[in-house]
Write a protein that holds these residues in place. Structure first.
Motif, mmCIF file in Angstrom:
data_model
loop_
_atom_site.group_PDB
_atom_site.id
_atom_site.type_symbol
_atom_site.label_atom_id
_atom_site.label_comp_id
_atom_site.label_asym_id
_atom_site.label_seq_id
_atom_site.Cartn_x
_atom_site.Cartn_y
_atom_site.Cartn_z
ATOM 1 N N MET A 1 0.854 -1.186 0.000
ATOM 2 C CA MET A 1 0.000 0.000 0.000
ATOM 3 C C MET A 1 0.893 1.241 0.000
ATOM 4 S SD MET A 1 -2.786 1.348 2.842
ATOM 5 C CE MET A 1 -3.585 -0.248 3.059
ATOM 6 N N ARG A 2 0.602 2.180 -0.872
ATOM 7 C CA ARG A 2 1.361 3.435 -0.935
ATOM 8 C C ARG A 2 0.433 4.611 -0.666
ATOM 9 N NH1 ARG A 2 5.698 4.960 -5.500
ATOM 10 N NH2 ARG A 2 6.939 3.732 -4.024
ATOM 11 N N PHE A 3 0.879 5.511 0.202
ATOM 12 C CA PHE A 3 0.123 6.710 0.573
ATOM 13 C C PHE A 3 0.918 7.935 0.138
ATOM 14 C CE2 PHE A 3 -0.747 10.180 3.508
ATOM 15 C CZ PHE A 3 -2.134 10.209 3.541
ATOM 16 N N THR A 4 0.284 8.836 -0.616
ATOM 17 C CA THR A 4 0.958 10.032 -1.122
ATOM 18 C C THR A 4 0.165 11.271 -0.750
ATOM 19 O OG1 THR A 4 1.860 8.781 -3.000
ATOM 20 C CG2 THR A 4 1.841 11.178 -3.187
ATOM 21 N N VAL A 5 0.861 12.303 -0.293
ATOM 22 C CA VAL A 5 0.238 13.565 0.104
ATOM 23 C C VAL A 5 0.217 14.528 -1.077
ATOM 24 C CG1 VAL A 5 0.372 15.551 1.648
ATOM 25 C CG2 VAL A 5 1.026 13.273 2.483
ATOM 26 N N LEU A 6 -0.975 15.030 -1.412
ATOM 27 C CA LEU A 6 -1.105 16.109 -2.386
ATOM 28 C C LEU A 6 -1.049 17.463 -1.688
ATOM 29 C CD1 LEU A 6 -4.047 14.651 -4.521
ATOM 30 C CD2 LEU A 6 -1.590 14.499 -4.994
ATOM 31 N N GLY A 7 -1.621 17.537 -0.503
ATOM 32 C CA GLY A 7 -1.623 18.765 0.274
ATOM 33 C C GLY A 7 -2.086 18.485 1.681
ATOM 34 N N GLY A 8 -1.781 19.422 2.595
ATOM 35 C CA GLY A 8 -2.151 19.204 3.976
ATOM 36 C C GLY A 8 -2.515 20.465 4.731
ATOM 37 N N CYS A 9 -2.736 21.594 4.024
ATOM 38 C CA CYS A 9 -3.118 22.831 4.708
ATOM 39 C C CYS A 9 -4.561 22.750 5.195
ATOM 40 C CB CYS A 9 -3.003 24.027 3.762
ATOM 41 S SG CYS A 9 -1.325 24.596 3.475
ATOM 42 N N GLY A 10 -4.807 23.298 6.373
ATOM 43 C CA GLY A 10 -6.173 23.428 6.848
ATOM 44 C C GLY A 10 -6.766 24.761 6.429
ATOM 45 N N ALA A 11 -8.055 24.763 6.120
ATOM 46 C CA ALA A 11 -8.859 25.972 5.873
ATOM 47 C C ALA A 11 -8.658 26.573 4.492
ATOM 48 C CB ALA A 11 -8.635 27.023 6.955
ATOM 49 N N TRP A 12 -7.433 26.927 4.119
ATOM 50 C CA TRP A 12 -7.161 27.455 2.780
ATOM 51 C C TRP A 12 -5.723 27.087 2.421
ATOM 52 C CZ3 TRP A 12 -6.681 30.533 7.079
ATOM 53 C CH2 TRP A 12 -5.510 31.268 7.211
ATOM 54 N N PRO A 13 -5.399 27.071 1.126
ATOM 55 C CA PRO A 13 -4.037 26.690 0.744
ATOM 56 C C PRO A 13 -3.079 27.868 0.836
ATOM 57 C CG PRO A 13 -5.391 26.946 -1.219
ATOM 58 C CD PRO A 13 -6.300 27.172 -0.036
ATOM 59 N N ALA A 14 -1.997 27.696 1.587
ATOM 60 C CA ALA A 14 -0.940 28.690 1.613
ATOM 61 C C ALA A 14 -0.259 28.751 0.246
ATOM 62 C CB ALA A 14 0.071 28.340 2.703
#
Length: 247
Positions: A1-14
């Motif tokens: 199983m592979r897990f990849t992050v596209l983004g992790g900002c809360g509320a709005w994208p920095a």
């Protein structure tokens, strides 16, 4: 199983970032979890829109589902159009994002399935279990397993006994950590800190912890230090491009 992050900002994208968005792959089956603001362009750098096999949405806040709209547009306007995309979410969570277009624009492009706690779902090689966790709107924590490995994801949540059950023995826990040490009183029932995430990870005996949904432009070091007060295992922040292989 592979897990990849596209983004992790809360509320709005920095600047240069994206909100919550993750891809899980196993045996050629690809699941997109929480397509929040600015996640689709990142997804499309390494995968076509029609290569997504299913979408999971933890809750209806736009920083977790806004880019479902352009993903569906990319699929239905392709030549040829992609098959209907299975999308799993709490009941009613997708009403607002699906209303961004007239019904005829996205007709035939998706199939919505309600996530019900206590009901197991089969998605390709994965088993999905949903957990009702407290937030400002209905929120589903998710536990994905492939028969040997387990990924647990909290969505956005306040304190809950169910968190330990969600994460119990997981190979990877991806935990909302909006604040490093303490959630302001008015949001304390509905959001978590990195310190909370560390405590959950330790109590659940997880192998690895990934902190996500940090407030935009929050330095990583205080969040990591707060989680490490309780959790001694491998620990990182969900930054774009981070990939975790679960052996």
């Amino acid at each position: 199983m592979r897990f990849t992050v596209l983004g992790g900002c809360g509320a709005w994208p920095a600047a240069g970032q994206a909100c919550s968005g993750y891809v899980v792959e196993h045996e050629g089956f690809r699941i997109l979890i929480d397509p929040g603001y600015a996640t689709l362009p990142r997804l499309l750098t390494w995968m076509r829109a029609d290569e997504v096999d299913a979408v999971l949405v933890s809750h209806g806040h736009p920083d977790h589902c806004a880019d479902l709209n352009p993903l569906l547009r990319a699929r239905v306007l392709g030549d040829p159009p992609a098959p209907a995309l299975p999308v799993y979410a709490p009941p009613g969570a997708l009403d607002a994002v699906l209303a961004l277009d007239q019904a005829r624009m996205l007709a035939g492009g998706f199939e919505v399935h309600d996530l019900t706690p206590g009901v197991p779902y089969e998605l390709g090689p994965f088993r999905l279990d949903a957990f009702d966790l407290p937030h400002h709107v209905p929120n589903a924590g998710m536990r994905l397993s492939d028969g040997g490995r387990v990924l647990a994801y909290t969505g956005d949540t306040g304190p809950a006994a169910e968190l330990v059950r969600l994460a119990e023995g997981a190979d990877l826990l991806v935990a909302e950590s909006t604040y490093p040490e303490r959630v302001p009183e008015e949001d304390a029932p509905y959001l978590s800190s990195a310190r909370d995430a560390g405590r959950t990870a330790a109590a659940a005996g997880v192998t690895r912890l990934l902190l996500t949904h940090l407030w935009p432009d929050t330095p990583e070091a205080p969040a990591l230090a707060a989680a490490a007060e309780s959790y001694a295992g491998p620990l990182a922040v969900a930054s774009p491009g981070v990939t975790v292989d679960l052996p």
